[in-house]
Design an enzyme around this catalytic site. Sequence first.
Site, PDB file in Angstrom:
ATOM      1  N   ASP A 249      15.803  -0.643  -3.395  1.00 40.81           N
ATOM      2  CA  ASP A 249      14.444  -1.160  -3.225  1.00 40.81           C
ATOM      3  C   ASP A 249      13.454  -0.108  -3.707  1.00 40.81           C
ATOM      4  OD1 ASP A 249      14.714  -3.723  -2.230  1.00 40.81           O
ATOM      5  OD2 ASP A 249      15.078  -3.021  -0.197  1.00 40.81           O
TER       6      ASP A 249
ATOM      7  N   ALA B 244      -6.303 -10.943   5.919  1.00 43.15           N
ATOM      8  CA  ALA B 244      -5.614 -11.604   4.816  1.00 43.15           C
ATOM      9  C   ALA B 244      -6.517 -12.628   4.137  1.00 43.15           C
ATOM     10  CB  ALA B 244      -4.348 -12.287   5.334  1.00 43.15           C
TER      11      ALA B 244
END
Length: 692
Positions: free
Chosen positions: A319, A390
């Site tokens: 990752d 958000a």
Amino acid sequence: MMRPVVVKEKQIHVVEDEVRQAKTMDRDIVKHAMKQSVAKLNPKVMIKNPIMFVVEIGFVITFILSFLPSHSSSIPGWFNITVSLILLFTVLFANFAEALAEGRGKAQADSLKQSKKDVFANVVKENGEIVQVSATDLRKDDVVIVKQGEMIPSDGEVIKGLASVDESAITGESAPVIKEAGGDFCSVTGGTMVVSDEITIVITSNPGESFIDKMISLVEGAARQKTPNEIALNTVLTSLTLIFLIVVVTLPIFTNYLGFQIDTAVLVALLVCLIPTTIGGLLSAIGIAGMDRVTKFNVLAMSGKAVEAAGDINTIILDKTGTITFGNRMAHTLLPVGNETIEQVGKWAAISSVLDETPEGRSVIEYVQAKSISYNRELAEQGEFIPFKAETRMSGVDLQDGTKVRKGAVGSVIEWVRSQGGTIPKDVNQKADFISKEGGTPLVVAVDNRIYGLIYLKDTVKPGMRERFEQLRQMGIKTVMCTGDNPLTAATIAKEAGVDEFVAECKPEDKIAVIKAEQDKGKLVAMTGDGTNDAPALAQADVGLAMNSGTTAAKEAANMIDLDSNPTKIIEVVGIGKQLLMTRGALTTFSIANDIAKYFAIIPAMFTLAIPQMEALNIMKLTSPLSAILSALLFNAVIIPLLIPLAMKGIAYKPMSSNALLGRNLLIYGLGGVIVPFIGIKIIDMIVGLFI
């Protein structure tokens, strides 16, 4: 002036105490191993190692013969008992090597058992009643409340609350970690302690099945099974032993035909010198020590097979975030737009970040201070902080004089400025695209209806990653970076880090596809993960390294668990696996090469009296036939304890190609395996010759 000295003296005393305790523990392990080496003489135990079992049978035969009258005038009475004692010590040395390796594992298990104390748990019944029960009575799916200062009674997952947990009993790391409900950091381990707040957990394991129980079982060796490579090598060595056994048993037929007889003790000595006793005596110790090295590295391997597989890895899936990069986007530079200056951008960027406690916000303050850009901190502290959401994708501060300062995503801030009646500088999008192509994240800084510039946030590649990937490349291992970033950003990070390939906009199912594609090419694949969405890929990979801080699903799917939760450790695990395979191969080469010198010692000694021409093979000019046989046997026995440190520690490992490693090991352990016994047997013969 005196206090620092006192502190240093205390530190020195602490270190001295630790060293003293380590030495005491090592002495205890050695004492226990010596006792176990005798206990392992039990034929039921010895038969698990066919090579050393043959040596033990040889000891029994020669020991019995030492009490029977000899029919050979050339063999003195003391010879049989001497041979039997040498064979006994050969077996004891092999048993000691295995017991010593096992003892180190048991010492680790004892320290783990200390963390399993009598713990009581506050169980929440279905009617809401809280009942205190012993941790040993807990069952899977029980719900438990753990408060500050209490020990977590068993493995579980947080379903309510947030707390700091001290995992030092398991990981050795003193800094507490945050555990909270939901997400990838909800898993807790029995034996760890809650140091702040309160959490409600659901138990995920029954008694005897907890993480600590598995660790104890593994390091004690109770769950250790021989690996496929170990079984294959053992089969080859056993076959060689059987072939040499047939040769030695049929040899008297040919010697009788030639008109002379060979004493039984000499035949036993020949057999022991022919079979690969060195690697036979150290094989188990090498495998156990390999597991031990991984455990000392704070990685729990579920089997020796996983460690060996790590040594054969061809591809590593990594990752980007947290493995290749730090995972925290940090302020890299400031880009003013229009006619604005970098000082103005820095001033308003800092004011928007004073009350922002995110890593990004703190990095902006650090960057501005490092560049000596002035800003009014008090002005920001007196304002109203607007947190990131958000929906808005912005954060900032509303100052007391009505001024509104914002920083955030390009599109969101542009839309906000337009709503304030402002105009957008032409170079905003151009500079935002430049940052994205460089692998960074652009944040726009605006005040009311005016855009001042952009903050270039960069997820920094960890130091030394390029060099480590180059080492893997030298070993023939391909690195693949998986990231959710867009292709431009992914390509930039991949180039900077030095990985071979990358997969952009990667989803969990894409990782499985990458792993299967590599495996279809005949490659062995390793990967790391910590989330439930990583579990399928961890299970598919040949080596799956799960983070201890991750979910239960991830840890159950993996065949290795990193107690430090450091994803980059997969690189070190691969190195340990290769070291294990190299150690086994090197000592096997050394053992077989040893036999060449032993042939030149014992074969001329057996046949010279009947066939004088065989004296030409006595190139070491050994004192006498009896001295030659005893010297070869003594070297055969002594070399085992001399090689124990190498078997336990592993041979020195340097990243290089397989062909280069093979050539290096053949030179050192192949040629060395021929030369060392010639020297060793000659020295022993010179000493033995003084007494016979």
